[in-house]
Motif scaffolding. Structure first.
Motif, PDB file in Angstrom:
ATOM      1  N   LYS A  69       0.753  -1.255   0.068  1.00  0.00           N
ATOM      2  CA  LYS A  69      -0.120   0.047   0.071  1.00  0.00           C
ATOM      3  C   LYS A  69       0.921   1.262   0.048  1.00  0.00           C
ATOM      4  N   ALA A  70       1.965   1.250   0.914  1.00  0.00           N
ATOM      5  CA  ALA A  70       3.044   2.200   0.722  1.00  0.00           C
ATOM      6  C   ALA A  70       3.340   2.653  -0.657  1.00  0.00           C
ATOM      7  N   ALA A  71       3.831   1.457  -1.470  1.00  0.00           N
ATOM      8  CA  ALA A  71       4.396   1.558  -2.861  1.00  0.00           C
ATOM      9  C   ALA A  71       3.440   2.048  -3.719  1.00  0.00           C
ATOM     10  N   SER A  72       2.144   1.811  -3.392  1.00  0.00           N
ATOM     11  CA  SER A  72       1.036   2.441  -4.412  1.00  0.00           C
ATOM     12  C   SER A  72       0.765   3.873  -4.098  1.00  0.00           C
ATOM     13  N   LYS A  73       1.271   4.461  -2.786  1.00  0.00           N
ATOM     14  CA  LYS A  73       1.375   5.771  -2.500  1.00  0.00           C
ATOM     15  C   LYS A  73       2.631   6.521  -3.097  1.00  0.00           C
ATOM     16  N   ASP A  98       8.484 -10.420   0.981  1.00  0.00           N
ATOM     17  CA  ASP A  98       7.716 -10.884  -0.264  1.00  0.00           C
ATOM     18  C   ASP A  98       6.966  -9.741  -0.888  1.00  0.00           C
ATOM     19  N   ILE A  99       7.235  -8.385  -0.457  1.00  0.00           N
ATOM     20  CA  ILE A  99       6.613  -7.351  -1.397  1.00  0.00           C
ATOM     21  C   ILE A  99       6.953  -7.449  -2.749  1.00  0.00           C
ATOM     22  N   ILE A 175      11.476  11.137 -11.525  1.00  0.00           N
ATOM     23  CA  ILE A 175      10.925   9.857 -11.542  1.00  0.00           C
ATOM     24  C   ILE A 175      10.017   9.446 -10.497  1.00  0.00           C
ATOM     25  N   ASN A 176       9.374   8.053 -10.774  1.00  0.00           N
ATOM     26  CA  ASN A 176       8.432   7.845  -9.564  1.00  0.00           C
ATOM     27  C   ASN A 176       9.026   6.675  -8.923  1.00  0.00           C
ATOM     28  N   VAL A 177       8.211   6.016  -8.161  1.00  0.00           N
ATOM     29  CA  VAL A 177       8.940   4.681  -7.392  1.00  0.00           C
ATOM     30  C   VAL A 177       8.974   3.673  -8.354  1.00  0.00           C
ATOM     31  N   TYR A 178       8.287   3.496  -9.230  1.00  0.00           N
ATOM     32  CA  TYR A 178       8.397   2.459 -10.174  1.00  0.00           C
ATOM     33  C   TYR A 178       9.674   2.396 -11.179  1.00  0.00           C
ATOM     34  N   ASP A 179       9.790   3.625 -11.702  1.00  0.00           N
ATOM     35  CA  ASP A 179      10.953   3.979 -12.469  1.00  0.00           C
ATOM     36  C   ASP A 179      12.319   3.592 -11.549  1.00  0.00           C
TER      37      ASP A 179
END
Length: 303
Positions: A69-73, A98-99, A175-179
């Motif tokens: 959930k934190a990652a999605s934010k 396992d995230i 950049i964002n967290v996924y980048d």
């Protein structure tokens, strides 16, 4: 920075996962970009609370779901993989390691070999874990009395990756967290052949920087300085060593006489080659570069 203590050392119950969740929610409300977490769960004082390996799917454990959930934010979650290597029956990462959209960190020694306690083995749904490695054996730290000491554990390797990632994000704020996750994983030393012992390998700032520059570049290489005036070395930078591997360099004079013929060994960690032109007289030279995907010819002027 903010420090949250969510672990109660008097016991081990699942309530501590909810402590972590609340801390992550508080961190999000304060605008935190990176969470470095040095804890992990699988076995509890009440056996009915125990997890098993089939639940390492990124979707089950409360603490893992909180991390996701934190990652999605937009928060990068970096967690210690756990000291569950060769001597522990569990062997693989602990929860929240396992995230799905976060990093579980294993451990290496000072000579880059895998620490005996570093977790080994992927997730129940077949994903690579640990994700990355950093020094967790003989890591320098400041203890509770303020002394500089060394200690062992993935609790010490994870903050090293979190700190490096924070520096990268500061340098590349758009950049964002996924980048950022993509750059960290794909530029690390084992990215070509990731496995469940070394993950994607050891990250480095230079490699991540090279990866992000390749993403932004609209050319496959640069040769500079051109003209050469104050140096006798021509620097050749190949932006993407995955797309443009097996690079062959040839240098000719204007009559077509070959002067240099080199096969360049490049990687995300080192994607520049220095061509020495000290003994060559002033004049015009022809540089040919051939990769697995591209061919280019450039005039080089030495003044």
């Amino acid at each position: 920075y903010l420090l949250f203590v969510t672990e109660d050392v008097r016991y081990e119950y699942r309530i501590e996962e909810y402590h972590w969740l609340i801390a992550a929610e508080k961190a999000d409300s304060a605008g935190v970009d990176v969470i470095s977490s040095s804890l992990g769960y699988n076995i509890f004082d009440d056996p009915s609370m125990n997890y098993d390996k089939s639940q390492l799917d990124g979707l089950t454990a409360v603490i893992t779901r909180a991390g996701q959930k934190a990652a999605s934010k937009g928060i990068l979650v970096v967690t210690s993989g756990g000291n569950t290597g060769l001597s522990d029956p569990w062997e693989t990462v602990l929860f929240p390691g396992d995230i799905i959209d976060g990093l579980a960190i294993g451990s290496i020694t000072t000579d880059n070999t895998l620490s005996s306690f570093s977790p080994r083995g992927g997730t129940a749904d077949g994903r690579i874990k640990p994700d990355l490695l950093a020094q967790g054996s003989g890591t320098f730290l400041i203890n509770g009395t303020g002394s500089i000491v060394t200690s062992n554990g993935t609790s010490y390797s994870a903050p090293l990756v979190a700190g490096m990632a924070s520096g990268v994000w500061q340098a590349y704020p758009n950049i964002n967290v996924y980048d950022l996750l993509d750059a960290l994983l794909k530029s690390s030393t084992n990215s070509a052949n990731p496995d469940n012992e070394r993950g994607y390998g050891i990250p480095s700032y230079r490699a991540v920087k090279n990866y992000l520059e390749a993403e932004e570049s609209n050319v496959w290489f640069v040769a500079y300085p051109n003209p050469l005036e104050t140096t006798d070395f021509l620097r050749i930078k190949v932006f993407d060593p995955i797309v443009d591997n097996n690079v062959q360099l040839k240098l000719f004079d204007t009559l077509g006489k070959p002067l240099s013929d080199e096969n360049l060994s490049i990687s995300w960690q080192d994607n520049e080659y220095f061509l020495e032109m000290t003994t060559l007289p002033r004049g015009i030279y022809i540089l040919n570069l051939q990769s697995s995907s591209n061919f280019s010819q450039v005039k080089i002027l030495k003044l």
